[in-house]
Design a protein around this motif. Structure first.
Motif, PDB file in Angstrom:
ATOM      1  N   MET A  54       0.871  -1.168   0.000  1.00 43.56           N
ATOM      2  CA  MET A  54       0.000   0.000   0.000  1.00 43.56           C
ATOM      3  C   MET A  54       0.909   1.219   0.000  1.00 43.56           C
ATOM      4  SD  MET A  54      -3.236   1.062   0.351  1.00 43.56           S
ATOM      5  CE  MET A  54      -4.325   0.191   1.433  1.00 43.56           C
ATOM      6  N   ILE A  55       0.716   2.094  -0.981  1.00 41.44           N
ATOM      7  CA  ILE A  55       1.459   3.346  -1.046  1.00 41.44           C
ATOM      8  C   ILE A  55       0.417   4.451  -1.043  1.00 41.44           C
ATOM      9  CG2 ILE A  55       3.047   4.795  -2.356  1.00 41.44           C
ATOM     10  CD1 ILE A  55       4.214   2.218  -3.574  1.00 41.44           C
ATOM     11  N   GLY A  56       0.431   5.263  -0.001  1.00 40.25           N
ATOM     12  CA  GLY A  56      -0.641   6.243   0.153  1.00 40.25           C
ATOM     13  C   GLY A  56      -1.938   5.487   0.339  1.00 40.25           C
ATOM     14  N   GLN A  57      -2.904   5.732  -0.544  1.00 37.61           N
ATOM     15  CA  GLN A  57      -4.198   5.049  -0.471  1.00 37.61           C
ATOM     16  C   GLN A  57      -4.372   4.022  -1.590  1.00 37.61           C
ATOM     17  OE1 GLN A  57      -6.322   5.484   2.126  1.00 37.61           O
ATOM     18  NE2 GLN A  57      -4.629   6.701   2.921  1.00 37.61           N
ATOM     19  N   THR A  58      -3.297   3.723  -2.330  1.00 37.91           N
ATOM     20  CA  THR A  58      -3.375   2.846  -3.495  1.00 37.91           C
ATOM     21  C   THR A  58      -2.670   1.531  -3.228  1.00 37.91           C
ATOM     22  OG1 THR A  58      -3.318   4.832  -4.886  1.00 37.91           O
ATOM     23  CG2 THR A  58      -2.922   2.737  -5.979  1.00 37.91           C
ATOM     24  N   LYS A  59      -3.294   0.451  -3.698  1.00 36.77           N
ATOM     25  CA  LYS A  59      -2.691  -0.879  -3.588  1.00 36.77           C
ATOM     26  C   LYS A  59      -1.879  -1.138  -4.860  1.00 36.77           C
ATOM     27  CE  LYS A  59      -6.264  -2.861  -0.655  1.00 36.77           C
ATOM     28  NZ  LYS A  59      -6.945  -1.610  -0.337  1.00 36.77           N
ATOM     29  N   TRP A  60      -0.623  -1.541  -4.664  1.00 33.14           N
ATOM     30  CA  TRP A  60       0.302  -1.765  -5.771  1.00 33.14           C
ATOM     31  C   TRP A  60       0.806  -3.194  -5.755  1.00 33.14           C
ATOM     32  CZ3 TRP A  60       1.247   1.985  -9.369  1.00 33.14           C
ATOM     33  CH2 TRP A  60       0.869   3.289  -9.039  1.00 33.14           C
ATOM     34  N   GLN A 170     -11.058  -5.416  -4.601  1.00 33.96           N
ATOM     35  CA  GLN A 170     -10.051  -4.380  -4.395  1.00 33.96           C
ATOM     36  C   GLN A 170      -9.226  -4.242  -5.671  1.00 33.96           C
ATOM     37  OE1 GLN A 170      -7.815  -5.624  -0.965  1.00 33.96           O
ATOM     38  NE2 GLN A 170      -9.515  -5.295   0.418  1.00 33.96           N
ATOM     39  N   VAL A 171      -8.936  -2.997  -6.039  1.00 34.22           N
ATOM     40  CA  VAL A 171      -8.166  -2.725  -7.247  1.00 34.22           C
ATOM     41  C   VAL A 171      -6.678  -2.696  -6.900  1.00 34.22           C
ATOM     42  CG1 VAL A 171      -7.729  -1.048  -9.085  1.00 34.22           C
ATOM     43  CG2 VAL A 171     -10.063  -1.401  -8.244  1.00 34.22           C
ATOM     44  N   TRP A 172      -5.888  -3.420  -7.698  1.00 34.86           N
ATOM     45  CA  TRP A 172      -4.437  -3.482  -7.546  1.00 34.86           C
ATOM     46  C   TRP A 172      -3.809  -2.977  -8.841  1.00 34.86           C
ATOM     47  CZ3 TRP A 172      -2.032  -5.188  -3.096  1.00 34.86           C
ATOM     48  CH2 TRP A 172      -2.861  -5.783  -2.143  1.00 34.86           C
ATOM     49  N   THR A 173      -2.800  -2.133  -8.727  1.00 31.59           N
ATOM     50  CA  THR A 173      -2.111  -1.587  -9.886  1.00 31.59           C
ATOM     51  C   THR A 173      -0.695  -2.140  -9.915  1.00 31.59           C
ATOM     52  OG1 THR A 173      -3.413   0.438  -9.660  1.00 31.59           O
ATOM     53  CG2 THR A 173      -1.454   0.538 -11.063  1.00 31.59           C
ATOM     54  N   GLU A 174      -0.302  -2.667 -11.065  1.00 33.32           N
ATOM     55  CA  GLU A 174       1.033  -3.243 -11.220  1.00 33.32           C
ATOM     56  C   GLU A 174       2.029  -2.138 -11.553  1.00 33.32           C
ATOM     57  OE1 GLU A 174       2.940  -7.048 -13.551  1.00 33.32           O
ATOM     58  OE2 GLU A 174       1.216  -6.037 -14.425  1.00 33.32           O
ATOM     59  N   LEU A 175       3.108  -2.069 -10.782  1.00 33.29           N
ATOM     60  CA  LEU A 175       4.142  -1.051 -10.956  1.00 33.29           C
ATOM     61  C   LEU A 175       5.387  -1.707 -11.531  1.00 33.29           C
ATOM     62  CD1 LEU A 175       5.336   1.785 -10.476  1.00 33.29           C
ATOM     63  CD2 LEU A 175       5.835   1.069  -8.143  1.00 33.29           C
TER      64      LEU A 175
END
Length: 191
Positions: A54-60, A170-175
């Motif tokens: 979790m970075i800030g309010q976003t799941k990565w 839950q939404v996850w974003t790939e970095l």
């Protein structure tokens, strides 16, 4: 004169045991996470596992081949005349690494530092001594059990690869760390 009762004596002892038990559980969790990360890197697991943070309010989601060591936040030495998202430098096992707040880099509110915060260092394979400040490490995530939502952000930010939705919606974003270290704005930390 104060009275000494067994109740008063046991509270500090219980508190010490509680702290010791929590530390033991944390060490066990970290050891299991390291073992699982190494198993995935060596190909011993068949799943498409990634490290969830979790970075800030976003799941990565971070590729395990690009993410290195996960460390507790120690002292971060600020560097003058740098961007607000460049938090400074910290020492990780004798190596100086820069600490980046990805949320602030993207123009979002800064990631608060608390007891759950960690630094995820970039893998040595990227040859880039840096790490991301994360609000919380959420463990390994199997993307084969998630629903692919497609490209995350188009060409504006090529280092944001895909978006997924897990079973809990839950939404996850790939970095993609190997691409973010090539972004000129990411490389230019000075004012």
């Amino acid at each position: 004169m104060s009275q000494t009762t067994p109740e008063l004596l046991s509270k500090p002892v219980l508190a010490k045991r509680d702290i010791g038990a929590r530390r033991t559980r944390l060490r066990e969790f970290q050891a299991q996470l390291v073992e699982r990360m190494q198993a995935v890197r060596s190909g011993a697991q068949e799943h498409a596992s990634q490290l969830g943070v979790m970075i800030g309010q976003t799941k990565w989601l971070l590729n395990l081949r690009e993410a290195g060591e996960i460390v507790s936040i120690g002292s971060i030495t600020e560097v003058p005349l740098t961007q607000d998202w460049f938090l400074g430098l910290t020492n990780v096992r004798g190596n100086l690494i820069s600490v980046i707040d990805l949320a602030a880099f993207q123009g979002q509110p800064a990631t608060p530092i608390d007891k759950d915060s960690r630094i995820v260092a970039f893998s040595s394979s990227l040859s880039f001594n840096s790490g991301l400040l994360v609000s919380r490490v959420m463990g390994l995530r199997n993307i084969s059990e998630m629903e692919l939502q497609g490209p995350a952000d188009g060409t504006a930010t090529p280092w944001i690869a895909q978006r997924y939705i897990d079973r809990e919606s839950q939404v996850w974003t790939e970095l993609n760390l190997s691409l973010i270290v090539q972004d000129p704005r990411f490389l230019h930390v000075g004012l």
